[in-house]
Design an enzyme around this catalytic site. Sequence first.
Site, PDB file in Angstrom:
ATOM      1  N   LYS A 134      61.742  81.940 -32.348  1.00 25.52           N
ATOM      2  CA  LYS A 134      61.559  80.492 -32.117  1.00 25.52           C
ATOM      3  C   LYS A 134      60.223  80.065 -32.732  1.00 25.52           C
ATOM      4  O   LYS A 134      59.184  80.147 -32.089  1.00 25.52           O
ATOM      5  CB  LYS A 134      61.585  80.188 -30.615  1.00 25.52           C
ATOM      6  CG  LYS A 134      61.277  78.732 -30.282  1.00 25.52           C
ATOM      7  CD  LYS A 134      61.632  78.366 -28.858  1.00 25.52           C
ATOM      8  CE  LYS A 134      61.173  76.945 -28.546  1.00 25.52           C
ATOM      9  NZ  LYS A 134      61.698  76.419 -27.297  1.00 25.52           N
ATOM     10  N   GLU A 186      58.500  83.508 -29.505  1.00 23.45           N
ATOM     11  CA  GLU A 186      58.017  82.187 -29.946  1.00 23.45           C
ATOM     12  C   GLU A 186      56.533  82.214 -30.324  1.00 23.45           C
ATOM     13  O   GLU A 186      55.669  82.019 -29.482  1.00 23.45           O
ATOM     14  CB  GLU A 186      58.245  81.137 -28.840  1.00 23.45           C
ATOM     15  CG  GLU A 186      57.767  79.743 -29.254  1.00 23.45           C
ATOM     16  CD  GLU A 186      57.983  78.664 -28.183  1.00 23.45           C
ATOM     17  OE1 GLU A 186      58.426  78.992 -27.079  1.00 23.45           O
ATOM     18  OE2 GLU A 186      57.679  77.503 -28.473  1.00 23.45           O
TER      19      GLU A 186
HETATM   20  C1  5MM Z   1      59.499  72.652 -22.862  1.00 28.44           C
HETATM   21  O1  5MM Z   1      58.155  73.016 -23.147  1.00 28.44           O
HETATM   22  C2  5MM Z   1      57.917  74.426 -23.143  1.00 28.44           C
HETATM   23  C3  5MM Z   1      57.003  74.832 -22.073  1.00 28.44           C
HETATM   24  O2  5MM Z   1      55.688  74.523 -22.318  1.00 28.44           O
HETATM   25  P1  5MM Z   1      54.559  74.889 -21.202  1.00 28.44           P
HETATM   26  O3  5MM Z   1      54.640  76.337 -20.871  1.00 28.44           O
HETATM   27  O4  5MM Z   1      53.297  74.515 -21.928  1.00 28.44           O
HETATM   28  O5  5MM Z   1      54.784  74.027 -20.014  1.00 28.44           O
HETATM   29  C4  5MM Z   1      57.524  74.878 -24.573  1.00 28.44           C
HETATM   30  O6  5MM Z   1      57.218  76.233 -24.657  1.00 28.44           O
HETATM   31  C5  5MM Z   1      58.715  74.601 -25.431  1.00 28.44           C
HETATM   32  O7  5MM Z   1      59.752  75.491 -25.102  1.00 28.44           O
HETATM   33  C6  5MM Z   1      58.450  74.751 -26.915  1.00 28.44           C
HETATM   34  O8  5MM Z   1      57.149  74.382 -27.286  1.00 28.44           O
HETATM   35  C7  5MM Z   1      59.446  73.857 -27.619  1.00 28.44           C
HETATM   36  O9  5MM Z   1      59.309  72.537 -27.151  1.00 28.44           O
HETATM   37  P2  5MM Z   1      59.083  71.381 -28.212  1.00 28.44           P
HETATM   38  O10 5MM Z   1      58.815  70.156 -27.378  1.00 28.44           O
HETATM   39  O11 5MM Z   1      57.921  71.798 -29.063  1.00 28.44           O
HETATM   40  O12 5MM Z   1      60.383  71.301 -28.979  1.00 28.44           O
END
Ligand code: 5MM
Length: 341
Positions: free
Chosen positions: A219, A177
């Site tokens: 991702k 990602e």
């Molecule tokens: C769910 O959020 C994930 C974890 O974030 P942190 O490590 O900052 O707590 C994040 O990596 C998430 O998997 C991705 O950004 C995708 O989430 P979104 O909300 O952007 O679809």
Amino acid sequence: MNVKELEKTARALVAPGKGILAADESHGTIEKRFQSIQIANTEDNRRAYRDMLFTSKGFGDHVSGVILFDETIKQKGLAGTPFPEVLAKSGSIPGIKVDAGTVAMTGSPEEKITQGLDGLRERLIAYRQLGARFAKWRAVITIGTTIPTLPNLRENAILLARYAALCQEQDIVPIVEPEVLMDGDNTIQRCLQVTEQTLHETFDALYDHCVVLEGMLLKPNMVIAGKKCPAQATPELVAELTLQCFRHTVPCAVPGIVFLSGGQSAAQATHHLSLMNAGPLPWQLSFSYGRALQDEALKAWGGKPENVAKAQKLFAARARLNGLARSGKYEPKMEAELVRA
Ligand code: 5MM
């Protein structure tokens, strides 16, 4: 390394009509989500919230896998069943976030470097025993006037590749990602240029580290204007430039691209995905949304047991719409389903 198992897991995660739920919020991130509904960030509330999501009716119909946080993969749901078992019973594959967050980059403190390689091999062995069959590591790329710098892109790409190689060694599918943030005031064209460069660096590093492309998933962000940019692009332009970018950078040996939502509204993220799935593509194009799958359910739940059924209906309805978007069959008028849910 069992390449056949890796390929099978990767393909199952991007099976038609399904996508991934990112529920791997670290304690700091879930705190922000809970603040928005004014509930305390306690272990019991985190358990109740994740239980609400994972036990919604027909969960596995449109959710192929769930990215869990360290606490959640070791936690039991409200009925006393470990969460990985709850997911497996619904036909959804348990996954795990293994990065340890970001720190400012030495020499360029506005940029971020992801941590978490120390002890990763041992953690992966333990997570596999707990049921994890895929993992996630997120690199964060920020757009500014003079950033991202090439050293930042290269360092993050190398870390992603080393993580991915370690995962495959343990027969765990790595989700790679590299997220180009959409928080700034940049144009969509600038996002296109930065995302393209990020992906070139990422795939160069994956090649150098002998990562098996058939046994991984990407991702990424969509190509989109920054939230503060006055000139927001149409959904059609987002779809067109995103596909253009990925055709230039992602080898067709990669089984799937699973987008993050990055701060788009739930309806926007579903619409963009559907537009991109309108014609034939070299890879499966799916979702791995966090906020865009959860926000409506989170708000409806509000931390109250009496709201669980309503929240679960909203979650199931949003998952179904994203399932339709996998084959380009979503239309914005279907948003009315959520009002009726
Ligand atoms: C769910 O959020 C994930 C974890 O974030 P942190 O490590 O900052 O707590 C994040 O990596 C998430 O998997 C991705 O950004 C995708 O989430 P979104 O909300 O952007 O679809």
